[in-house]
Design a protein around this motif. Structure first.
Motif, PDB file in Angstrom:
ATOM      1  N   TRP A  53      13.423   4.305  73.496  1.00  0.00           N
ATOM      2  CA  TRP A  53      13.610   5.754  73.554  1.00  0.00           C
ATOM      3  C   TRP A  53      12.238   6.562  73.449  1.00  0.00           C
ATOM      4  O   TRP A  53      11.863   7.171  72.495  1.00  0.00           O
ATOM      5  CB  TRP A  53      14.511   6.104  72.060  1.00  0.00           C
ATOM      6  CG  TRP A  53      15.072   7.256  72.202  1.00  0.00           C
ATOM      7  CD1 TRP A  53      15.824   7.979  73.101  1.00  0.00           C
ATOM      8  CD2 TRP A  53      15.833   7.923  70.769  1.00  0.00           C
ATOM      9  NE1 TRP A  53      16.473   9.137  72.747  1.00  0.00           N
ATOM     10  CE2 TRP A  53      16.510   9.159  71.069  1.00  0.00           C
ATOM     11  CE3 TRP A  53      15.464   7.913  69.396  1.00  0.00           C
ATOM     12  CZ2 TRP A  53      17.271   9.945  70.503  1.00  0.00           C
ATOM     13  CZ3 TRP A  53      16.296   8.616  68.547  1.00  0.00           C
ATOM     14  CH2 TRP A  53      16.724   9.671  68.976  1.00  0.00           C
ATOM     15  N   THR A  54      11.578   6.371  74.522  1.00  0.00           N
ATOM     16  CA  THR A  54      10.201   6.704  74.486  1.00  0.00           C
ATOM     17  C   THR A  54      10.377   8.281  75.019  1.00  0.00           C
ATOM     18  O   THR A  54      11.138   8.711  75.561  1.00  0.00           O
ATOM     19  CB  THR A  54       9.464   5.802  75.505  1.00  0.00           C
ATOM     20  OG1 THR A  54      10.157   5.844  76.689  1.00  0.00           O
ATOM     21  CG2 THR A  54       9.213   4.537  75.011  1.00  0.00           C
ATOM     22  N   VAL A  56      11.073  10.800  73.332  1.00  0.00           N
ATOM     23  CA  VAL A  56      12.026  11.478  72.867  1.00  0.00           C
ATOM     24  C   VAL A  56      11.187  12.672  72.001  1.00  0.00           C
ATOM     25  O   VAL A  56      10.339  12.313  71.425  1.00  0.00           O
ATOM     26  CB  VAL A  56      12.916  10.767  71.881  1.00  0.00           C
ATOM     27  CG1 VAL A  56      12.119   9.997  70.822  1.00  0.00           C
ATOM     28  CG2 VAL A  56      13.812  11.488  71.346  1.00  0.00           C
ATOM     29  N   ASP A  57      11.803  13.883  72.044  1.00  0.00           N
ATOM     30  CA  ASP A  57      11.236  15.011  71.016  1.00  0.00           C
ATOM     31  C   ASP A  57      11.517  14.328  69.669  1.00  0.00           C
ATOM     32  O   ASP A  57      12.605  14.264  69.100  1.00  0.00           O
ATOM     33  CB  ASP A  57      12.359  16.148  71.464  1.00  0.00           C
ATOM     34  CG  ASP A  57      11.571  17.326  70.526  1.00  0.00           C
ATOM     35  OD1 ASP A  57      10.999  17.226  69.400  1.00  0.00           O
ATOM     36  OD2 ASP A  57      12.109  18.473  70.871  1.00  0.00           O
ATOM     37  N   PRO A  58      10.377  14.206  68.760  1.00  0.00           N
ATOM     38  CA  PRO A  58      10.752  13.907  67.548  1.00  0.00           C
ATOM     39  C   PRO A  58      11.434  14.605  66.708  1.00  0.00           C
ATOM     40  O   PRO A  58      12.053  14.128  65.626  1.00  0.00           O
ATOM     41  CB  PRO A  58       9.135  14.086  66.935  1.00  0.00           C
ATOM     42  CG  PRO A  58       8.294  14.207  68.192  1.00  0.00           C
ATOM     43  CD  PRO A  58       9.049  14.662  69.207  1.00  0.00           C
ATOM     44  N   ASP A  59      11.746  15.960  66.896  1.00  0.00           N
ATOM     45  CA  ASP A  59      12.557  16.890  66.217  1.00  0.00           C
ATOM     46  C   ASP A  59      14.253  16.087  66.680  1.00  0.00           C
ATOM     47  O   ASP A  59      14.901  16.278  65.596  1.00  0.00           O
ATOM     48  CB  ASP A  59      12.648  18.300  66.796  1.00  0.00           C
ATOM     49  CG  ASP A  59      13.742  19.015  65.926  1.00  0.00           C
ATOM     50  OD1 ASP A  59      13.450  19.369  64.781  1.00  0.00           O
ATOM     51  OD2 ASP A  59      14.686  19.580  66.527  1.00  0.00           O
ATOM     52  N   ALA A  61      14.713  13.204  67.341  1.00  0.00           N
ATOM     53  CA  ALA A  61      15.115  11.831  66.436  1.00  0.00           C
ATOM     54  C   ALA A  61      15.403  12.308  65.139  1.00  0.00           C
ATOM     55  O   ALA A  61      16.060  11.259  64.607  1.00  0.00           O
ATOM     56  CB  ALA A  61      13.749  11.000  66.942  1.00  0.00           C
ATOM     57  N   GLY A  62      14.474  13.023  64.447  1.00  0.00           N
ATOM     58  CA  GLY A  62      14.787  13.463  63.278  1.00  0.00           C
ATOM     59  C   GLY A  62      16.160  13.936  62.922  1.00  0.00           C
ATOM     60  O   GLY A  62      16.676  13.586  61.830  1.00  0.00           O
ATOM     61  N   ARG A  63      16.553  14.764  63.821  1.00  0.00           N
ATOM     62  CA  ARG A  63      17.880  15.244  63.376  1.00  0.00           C
ATOM     63  C   ARG A  63      19.010  14.162  63.609  1.00  0.00           C
ATOM     64  O   ARG A  63      20.172  13.974  62.755  1.00  0.00           O
ATOM     65  CB  ARG A  63      18.456  16.461  64.632  1.00  0.00           C
ATOM     66  CG  ARG A  63      17.660  17.460  64.292  1.00  0.00           C
ATOM     67  CD  ARG A  63      18.249  18.756  64.871  1.00  0.00           C
ATOM     68  NE  ARG A  63      17.988  18.878  66.283  1.00  0.00           N
ATOM     69  CZ  ARG A  63      18.801  18.737  67.474  1.00  0.00           C
ATOM     70  NH1 ARG A  63      20.114  18.441  66.869  1.00  0.00           N
ATOM     71  NH2 ARG A  63      18.568  18.653  68.436  1.00  0.00           N
ATOM     72  N   TRP A  64      18.728  13.053  64.420  1.00  0.00           N
ATOM     73  CA  TRP A  64      19.714  11.951  64.490  1.00  0.00           C
ATOM     74  C   TRP A  64      19.672  11.269  63.296  1.00  0.00           C
ATOM     75  O   TRP A  64      20.785  10.843  62.734  1.00  0.00           O
ATOM     76  CB  TRP A  64      19.156  10.993  65.784  1.00  0.00           C
ATOM     77  CG  TRP A  64      19.921   9.906  65.959  1.00  0.00           C
ATOM     78  CD1 TRP A  64      21.151   9.792  66.150  1.00  0.00           C
ATOM     79  CD2 TRP A  64      19.412   8.346  65.915  1.00  0.00           C
ATOM     80  NE1 TRP A  64      21.360   8.322  66.667  1.00  0.00           N
ATOM     81  CE2 TRP A  64      20.343   7.951  66.307  1.00  0.00           C
ATOM     82  CE3 TRP A  64      18.029   7.942  65.735  1.00  0.00           C
ATOM     83  CZ2 TRP A  64      20.139   6.202  66.422  1.00  0.00           C
ATOM     84  CZ3 TRP A  64      17.862   6.566  65.721  1.00  0.00           C
ATOM     85  CH2 TRP A  64      18.884   5.843  65.973  1.00  0.00           C
TER      86      TRP A  64
END
Ligand code: 5GP
Ligand code: ZN
Length: 114
Positions: A53-54, A56-59, A61-64
């Motif tokens: 998952w390179t 990926v928007d950190p936002d 990933a955080g919401r996941w």
């Protein structure tokens, strides 16, 4: 048609007990639960694993991740506790090559898992 079972679930092409869904993620019951509550949360867009998952928007990933926390709370386990697991790759125990996290709750979970 995709052969990926989790893409098929995300596309509503394969039946699953869906508990939560938005534009980016979908959560559903694991077909072979190992705890009284065993949910999987996946991004709808196919990615093979956490390692892959390179970019990926950190936002996103955080919401996941926070989705798992919020599901645990809505299932009533914020106080009792629960486990979130991301099996990654062969030695990590990953068997379905579409990124997913497990939310396990409803019994005392041993550690280490073995
Ligand atoms: P992994 O071992 O890759 O971390 O976890 C994959 C999980 O997906 C397993 O717990 C397995 O029971 C679940 N699973 C595999 N195929 C299906 C399916 O078609 N539907 C659902 N709901 N769960 C599945
Ligand atoms: Zn997929």
């Amino acid at each position: 048609m995709t052969e990926c079972v989790f893409c098929r679930i995300a596309q509503h092409d394969l039946n699953a007990k869906i508990v939560d869904e938005d534009g980016d993620f979908i959560a559903f019951h694991d077909a072979h639960p190992v705890a009284p509550v065993h949910l999987l949360v996946i991004p709808k867009r196919h990615v093979a694993s956490f390692a892959e998952w390179t970019g990926v928007d950190p936002d996103v990933a955080g919401r996941w991740l926070l989705r798992a926390r919020d599901l645990a709370a809505s299932c009533g386990f914020a106080g009792a506790g629960y486990r979130v697991v991301i099996n990654t790759g062969a030695e990590g125990g990953q068997t379905v090559a579409h990124l997913h996290l497990h939310l396990l709750a409803g019994r005392a979970l041993l550690w280490p898992p073995g």
